[in-house]
Design a protein around this motif. Structure first.
Motif, short mmCIF file in Angstrom:
data_model
loop_
_atom_site.label_atom_id
_atom_site.label_comp_id
_atom_site.label_asym_id
_atom_site.label_seq_id
_atom_site.Cartn_x
_atom_site.Cartn_y
_atom_site.Cartn_z
N ASP A 1 17.73 -4.71 -13.98
CA ASP A 1 19.18 -4.57 -14.15
C ASP A 1 19.67 -3.13 -14.04
O ASP A 1 20.71 -2.86 -13.43
N ALA A 2 18.90 -2.19 -14.62
CA ALA A 2 19.36 -0.80 -14.63
C ALA A 2 19.43 -0.24 -13.20
O ALA A 2 20.41 0.41 -12.81
N THR A 3 18.40 -0.52 -12.41
CA THR A 3 18.36 -0.02 -11.03
C THR A 3 19.46 -0.70 -10.21
O THR A 3 20.17 -0.05 -9.43
N GLN A 4 19.60 -2.00 -10.40
CA GLN A 4 20.63 -2.73 -9.65
C GLN A 4 22.03 -2.22 -10.01
O GLN A 4 22.90 -2.14 -9.15
N ALA A 5 22.24 -1.86 -11.29
CA ALA A 5 23.56 -1.37 -11.70
C ALA A 5 23.88 -0.06 -10.97
O ALA A 5 25.02 0.16 -10.54
N LYS A 6 22.86 0.79 -10.80
CA LYS A 6 23.09 2.06 -10.08
C LYS A 6 23.45 1.78 -8.62
O LYS A 6 24.34 2.42 -8.05
N LYS B 1 24.76 -0.95 -7.44
CA LYS B 1 26.07 -1.63 -7.39
C LYS B 1 27.19 -0.58 -7.47
O LYS B 1 28.19 -0.66 -6.74
N ALA B 2 27.01 0.43 -8.35
CA ALA B 2 28.03 1.47 -8.48
C ALA B 2 28.20 2.22 -7.16
O ALA B 2 29.32 2.50 -6.72
N LYS C 1 18.74 -9.57 -5.58
CA LYS C 1 19.67 -9.77 -6.69
C LYS C 1 21.07 -10.02 -6.14
O LYS C 1 21.24 -10.20 -4.94
#
Ligand code: NAD
Length: 393
Positions: free
Chosen positions: A338-343, A345-346, A228
């Motif tokens: 998306d949810a896993t990638q957002a974590k 990314k943070a 991603k």
């Protein structure tokens, strides 16, 4: 010889025969604890069979479905003074375990890019198997000698289009730092496609088809990593990503060229994991350490063997597998959603030298890295004298 790990940069230069055997056995045990695979063909060729995803594919076919497996790898034989490579020991352990269960296994050690090794494989299939009904293409190599011209091509790991500056983790110095990578030249892109693109996969299928050793309805798959936004600049949209795009072209060409044989050709997208190939890619050790932590918390973490078992059951041999828009089998959803990638990314935005060991699962990363070479495995006495010379038949 007493064998402790000798780590240089992103590679470990030795391997432990008993540790590698134990690591192979762990993967066999996992497969044997799963429901037996139905409908999986019984004659399987794995190109790149000795480590990582290729080894997991071989173990899944053999111990999950009782398949006869023929493997190709490029590994260093041990001597009295020097250990063999991990892939050598893994292959010896695989052969022992296969033999113990009465399963056919043959491995040809040599350059899979060459015409000679392709010819040897064809001869072995003719002599022992008649035909094959699954061909797994799982090579990861920094170089390829073109079999016709003799020219040697090298791949590069660089961004495409523009320079890219990002965080990375230097495993040698235990340091989170910035790196800047200059964009690849057109030649570097073309050379990377030459090494890691689809041309050699197509040459393999051509050699097998020409010799009449591909069974009707045979399946073939090559492995890709899509990832991603966080990894696109250095992987998906970079030189290696261009090579992987070429696999999509090759898969379509294979489906069309061998339509009469009803060949099913897929690119399968797998998750990012510590292997000898991925630890060499800048940024990946940091990304993988972070994603390991997140996925372990989510309960979705998998290793090579779990990924490949799912590939066989939910992808390659599922009654109606889900394909993406490019006809690929996707086993990477637990990582790329998306949810896993957002974590991740943070965490990526927050990670510094000071907090790296709290935010990332570097312990898990490092343990898996050592395991690749047969180190850090429970039950193995690393202070004991072992014979490094091991072979297979
Ligand atoms: P790996 O380094 O563990 O395995 C590579 C295999 O290729 C070994 O068996 C090695 O002996 C063999 N090999 C290399 N050069 C060869 C040659 N010239 N002749 C014969 N054999 C040769 O790598 P891996 O990570 O398991 O990668 C396998 C495939 O999976 C690659 O296409 C890779 O891009 C893909 N993939 C990897 C990841 C990851 O995170 N590791 C993720 C998705 C996809």
């Amino acid at each position: 010889m007493v064998i402790h790990p000798k780590i240089r940069g992103f590679i470990c230069t030795n391997a432990h025969p008993l540790g590698c055997a134990a690591h192979v056995q762990q993967q066999i045990d996992f497969i044997q604890q799963q429901p037996r695979l139905e409908q999986v063909p019984q004659r399987v060729l794995v190109i790149g069979c000795s480590t990582g995803y290729g080894l997991a594919s071989r173990i899944t076919a053999a111990f999950g479905a009782g398949a006869k497996t023929l493997g190709v790898c490029f590994e260093k034989e041990p001597t009295e003074k020097r250990t063999g490579t991990a892939g050598w020991y893994n292959t010896a352990a695989f052969h022992d375990a296969a033999k113990a269960q009465g399963l056919y296994a043959k491995t040809i050690n040599g350059d899979a890019f060459s015409d000679e090794i392709k010819a040897q494989v064809v001869e072995a299939i003719k002599a022992d198997l008649g035909q094959v009904d699954l061909v797994v293409y799982s090579l990861a190599s920094p170089k390829r000698k073109d079999p016709k011209s003799g020219e040697v091509y090298s791949s590069t790991l660089k961004p495409v289009g523009q320079a890219y500056t990002t965080k990375t983790y230097d495993t040698d110095r235990d340091e989170v730092k910035e790196i800047s990578l200059e964009p690849a030249t057109e030649d570097e892109i073309a050379n990377t496609v030459k090494v890691m693109g689809g041309e050699d996969w197509e040459l393999w299928l051509a050699a097998l088809a020409e010799a009449g050793v591909l069974a009707a309805g045979c399946k073939t798959t090559a492995y890709t990593y899509i990832g991603k936004e966080l990894t696109w600049p250095i992987y998906g949209h970079a030189t290696i990503g261009k090579a992987k795009e070429d696999l999509d072209r090759a898969a379509a060409a294979l489906r069309s060229n061998y339509a009469e044989l009803q060949l099913e050709a897929y690119v399968s997208s797998l998750k990012a994991l510590v292997t000898q190939a991925s630890s060499a890619i800048p940024v990946m050790p940091l990304y993988i350490s972070l994603i390991y932590g997140v996925m372990k918390q989510e309960g979705t973490h998998e290793g090579c063997i779990e990924q490949i078992y799912r590939l066989f059951t939910e992808g390659l041999y599922a009654a109606s597998p889900t394909l993406d828009e490019a006809h690929r089998l996707r086993m990477d959803g637990f990582e790329t959603n998306d949810a896993t990638q957002a974590k991740v990314k943070a965490l990526w935005d927050k990670v510094t030298q000071e907090n790296f060991h709290q935010l990332a699962d570097y312990e898990g990363y490092h343990a898996d890295f050592l395991k690749l070479f047969g180190f850090g495995i429970d039950g193995v006495d690393y202070d004991a004298d072992v014979d490094p010379v091991v072979s297979w038949s």
